[in-house]
Design a protein around this motif. Sequence first.
Motif, PDB file in Angstrom:
ATOM      1  N   TRP A 238       0.840  -1.198   0.000  1.00  0.00           N
ATOM      2  CA  TRP A 238       0.000   0.000   0.000  1.00  0.00           C
ATOM      3  C   TRP A 238       0.875   1.248   0.000  1.00  0.00           C
ATOM      4  N   ASN A 239       0.320   2.264  -0.580  1.00  0.00           N
ATOM      5  CA  ASN A 239       0.884   3.578  -0.390  1.00  0.00           C
ATOM      6  C   ASN A 239       0.079   4.208   0.740  1.00  0.00           C
TER       7      ASN A 239
ATOM      8  N   SER B 212      -3.431   5.799   0.164  1.00  0.00           N
ATOM      9  CA  SER B 212      -4.202   4.616   0.572  1.00  0.00           C
ATOM     10  C   SER B 212      -4.487   3.698  -0.609  1.00  0.00           C
ATOM     11  N   GLN B 213      -3.702   3.803  -1.642  1.00  0.00           N
ATOM     12  CA  GLN B 213      -3.892   2.921  -2.802  1.00  0.00           C
ATOM     13  C   GLN B 213      -2.918   1.751  -2.748  1.00  0.00           C
ATOM     14  N   LYS B 214      -3.304   0.703  -3.465  1.00  0.00           N
ATOM     15  CA  LYS B 214      -2.427  -0.462  -3.562  1.00  0.00           C
ATOM     16  C   LYS B 214      -1.425  -0.244  -4.685  1.00  0.00           C
ATOM     17  N   THR B 215      -0.232  -0.688  -4.529  1.00  0.00           N
ATOM     18  CA  THR B 215       0.695  -0.668  -5.655  1.00  0.00           C
ATOM     19  C   THR B 215       0.979  -2.074  -6.165  1.00  0.00           C
ATOM     20  N   HIS B 216       0.934  -3.035  -5.297  1.00  0.00           N
ATOM     21  CA  HIS B 216       1.127  -4.407  -5.735  1.00  0.00           C
ATOM     22  C   HIS B 216       0.151  -5.286  -4.972  1.00  0.00           C
TER      23      HIS B 216
ATOM     24  N   GLU C 153      -0.468   1.870  -9.052  1.00  0.00           N
ATOM     25  CA  GLU C 153      -1.682   1.995  -8.247  1.00  0.00           C
ATOM     26  C   GLU C 153      -2.917   1.944  -9.127  1.00  0.00           C
TER      27      GLU C 153
ATOM     28  N   GLN D 231      -3.712  -1.536 -10.094  1.00  0.00           N
ATOM     29  CA  GLN D 231      -4.353  -2.318  -9.032  1.00  0.00           C
ATOM     30  C   GLN D 231      -5.818  -1.940  -8.883  1.00  0.00           C
TER      31      GLN D 231
END
Lengths: 377, 863
Positions: A92-93, A97-101, B270, B273
């Motif tokens: 997460w970033n 609050s976003q996913k990166t992987h 991002e 995803q």
Amino acid sequence: MSVAELKERHVTATETVNALRERLTQRRQLLLDTDVSTYARNHGKTAISFSPTDLVCCRTLQGHTGKVYSLDWTQERNRIVSASQDGRFIVWNALTSQKTHATKLPCAYVMTCAFSRSGQSVACGGLDSACSIFNLNSQVDRDGNIPPSRVLTGHKGYVSCCQFVPDQEFHLITSSGDQTCGLWDVTTGQRISVFGGEFPSGHTSDVLSVSVNTSNSNMFVSGSCDATARVWDTRIASRPVRTYYGHTGDVNTVKFFPDGQRFGTGSDDGTCRLFDMKTGHQLQIYSQQYGENDDIPCVKSIAFSISGRLLFAGYSNGDCYVWDTLLAEVVLNLGSLQNSHEGTISCLGLSSDGSALCTGSYDKKLKVSYHFLSSKT
Amino acid sequence: MDRLLQATLAATGGSDAIDYAFAVEYIGPPVTYEIPQAIPIEIERIPVASVVSPAYLSDHMALPVAQPLPSPTILKQPAVTSPTSVIQNHIAAGGELSGEVGSSGVVAFSNELKLSEDFVNERNSTESDLSYDFGLQSSVFEEEEYDEDRDGEFGDQVRQAGASFEGSVETSGAASFGVVSSYQGRNEEYVRMVKKGACFRCLKGNRFTEKEACVVCDAKYCSGCVLRAMGSMPEGRKCVSCIGSSVEESKRERLGKASRILKRLLSSLEVEQVMKAEKYCDANQLRPEDVRVNGKALTHEEIFVLQSCPCPPSRLKPGYYWYDKVSGFWGKIGYKPERIISANLNVGGSIMRNASNGNTGILINGREITKVELQMLKWAGVQCAGSPHFWVNSDGTYQEEGQKNIKGQIWGRARTKLVCSVLSLPFPPKAAKTFGEEVNIMLNRAVLDYIEQRTTQKLLLTGYYGSGSSTLFKQAKFLYKSTPFTEDELQSIKLLIQTNIYRYLGILLEGREQFEEEYLAERRKHQSYLSSSLDEPDSLTPYSISPRLEAFGDWILTAIASGNLEAIFPAAAREYAPLVEELWHTSAIQVTYKRRTELQSLPDVACYFLDRVVEISRVDYEPSKLEILYAEGMSSLNGLACTEFFYPQSDFGESDISDQDTQLRYQLMRLHTEGLGDKLKWVDMFADVQLVVFCIAGSDYADVCETPDGKFANKMMEGAKLFESLVSHPTFHGMDFLLVLNKFDLLDKMVESSQLANCEWFNDFDPVVSRHSGKNSRGANNCATMGQMAFHYIALKFKRLFFSLTRRKLYVALANSLDSDSAGAAFRYAREILKWKEEMPSPDEDTLNTTDMYSTDLGSYSG
């Protein structure tokens, strides 16, 4: 020498050891004239005031479809990796609050995950008794998953915890249900040393947690189902430097104090304890008063603030206490706040600069709380 | 101690000025990214509310949130329902508004206010983050300009109401028959009040500002607000409050297509995803009950079949469809065929005569065709005089009803396709089937991944060490998988078998040495009795081997002792194979092997492998099925082995089992209890399994094993202990258990020679044995064998144990895991249990049944 004779000798030797251990605890009890909180009170310290607004939950990280079991922050403070029962790890970033992987793991029953120092790779371990290393920069496969770049096999039981050695990019320490800890070289996939196991001085039950000393990366501490914590020197695999008794239940989590001279433990007996490395003394117990019929919640995870004045502890009943380490008082219960987790707090961690606390829970969510009040930093 | 504590104090913050430090001030170079800003806030201004479940939210969507406004004086009142209203009310009460509200009656107003405040708390409970920001926003507005504030409240309120309204309009258009439209129409009044093109959150901007819309409620947000309004986007672009709701049908096309605004806001990783989640997450999939085929709503499995077939219907939307299973024609109810999809899919009900509303009197596979189709048939050269009834197959061949011979091929002529395209009728997809399949599998895999998760039944297979649970697992793979083991797995199995041979040999050699010593000691004793001469060569014993072989043996033993067996032997296997064979056939080893019962660690299968050592050691050796089953230690390499399978069709003996049941996936997880510790720390990971299959070897009652604390205990007792701790574990509360009593063949054999009462748990085993039993034919027919009686007895013991712990019934199956039939029977029994469980009305009844079962069980045992 006959077998009977040997057995007899063994019995007497065991008795002697037990007697000596008993004497040691008595002597220790005698010397233990005070604990941290009494001392601090006598010196006029008061518990810090910590209001619910001092720690504001800013981000809820949703995306896992199973219980969150483990999380870890990167050194560069804004990324989090979390591993969940849905068989995935997500990076997460924490700012957006976003996913990166998001990658599906070879074994869905994952118990632990950790970032390497550079933040380029992630280690995951679980019930498959192996620790898989993923390079976040590597090419994804057809299903969009990152293939493991290396699988560390050798443990004979589940991998309960893993942590990269802070100043060595490629060294990883794992703990396992086979009663041992291991030091691995991630580049070669070889196990450099095994701590415990065949040596009688090792843990006598599943090892559940490890924590590497940040100021001296040769030292690490492990907590186990045998209710002890042991400090090890990575250069001496044969025996632990010291064994710490005191808990009456499985030690679920261990964490080094920021100064590297002490460490904290959390256990199934519902208490957290602070131990001194050098003397082997237990400095303080952090526990609530429970009635006789109450279910005592287990401590699942702990973390210290940067200065060590605060101890964050996640409990199986969904509470998350902030303890004042000096006065052993709960200054805040994050679990009582209105937007708190609904399940067991399984893992928590502080970002490397100490400005944010991330908690992961069985309710499938992670929450990131920021500390805003600059006056108190 | 004091000194020590001083050190602690020093460490934790020596000076009182900086009492504690939770975070340190940032003193690095300026950062490039946006730092989340902390605005000083007042605690009472933060509306904090707990998160509600999505189910609750969806209910809530239908609630009418706003009432029409009777008069402009109480214009404020409906605004109460907006997310900001908690704050607004606060302000209003503070006097800001009092003048304006005055005439309408303050008392009434505050009453309303209280009511709706509760309402608001519920409504916005998931939006704590969002509404918190909102609070800040609106207070800013308030200072700037009152008018805009008012406008804003409306805007926000309308965001909820108006958006849903729009949704309903669009869905009823798109979804052909409005199956989906669960939204209630809203008062159009509010739509008008939205400032066209403004962001729904900050209420700024115009229609030209770039915005991102929620795929559920169509709320539009500007770039500054998107991330706040949508949070971590676990299901793609949805407002936080919309998470869990299904997407609006008109937006389904857009799913997974990133917009510029997102790309600008987030890094490519991002965005990727988010899009992946949006496209594949469970909530965004087509709801199967919205798709009706031949008048029957689909199930999850059916829609899965439909979407994963080689030629799926394109752009499947909710609605009523007809599907001709024989030819693969597909269309909307009441219309001509739209497409030809894969035939013979088990989807929906049977086709109606009037499915496509035809009036030509000509039937194709029981469907009256339309005029256009008739036209096409004529062009294709099909004789249609006298309204015949046709059967058309998926390849286009057709025959008349009641006749055997195939009359021709519809698609035979090239011009048919031309005609079809002119009449906008479908013709079979050009793409070669193999190619098409390939592509579709690729496309659908991720979708299936999500669907599968729901339909998978999980079985946990575990057992005490040596109970044969791993053999059972291997049997499951052989029974239900087309390729039980991958190439890599076979390779590792091969290495394992080759290494195992040396391990067995090592055990034998050690045994030989031991026996030789014993023998010599015996003889020496004997000789001293006889006081015969000592110079007789005492090296010749039945256990002695030639020096060359002895050297080889020693070398193996040292290799095993040093623990690098795996490193040496697979490579050296071929070289030493003849030597191994020779060693195996020497009388000394054979004599030792005869005494194998004294060698605890030697498995029964050693003989099988050692006999074939030359063959096995070859490079091109491929382990046979039996050898794989026999191979030891395969799944102990890793603690957990998983396999997913379907029960094959042929397994269904009775025809009454519904078709969809075959689509249920079963996941078998074999857990290796050794090395998982006696604390069962891992059990709570398996809270989602449907059934625990616990293996116990029937022959264990006569076996001993070493417990962790170095004592020896009966293996059956240890197994029972593990069983007990699993059953009584809180995670498995209410879980069904299937006990597989394994190695029945061994039990059958052993019970004759070794008393069952050898195990203290079984000391009251007292079977009724007929005096005439044995080889007597009558006895063999009428009486159960000793083994069967022993099985019933052990099963009863376990059932009683289980009942005393849980007050429920334990299922028991008998198996011999090396025999695929009995293993298959055990797995089928497991499936039956899962089915019963689904059909089981209530747990109370379950308990009632239990006692009945007990009495019958007792009866069967004693009788």
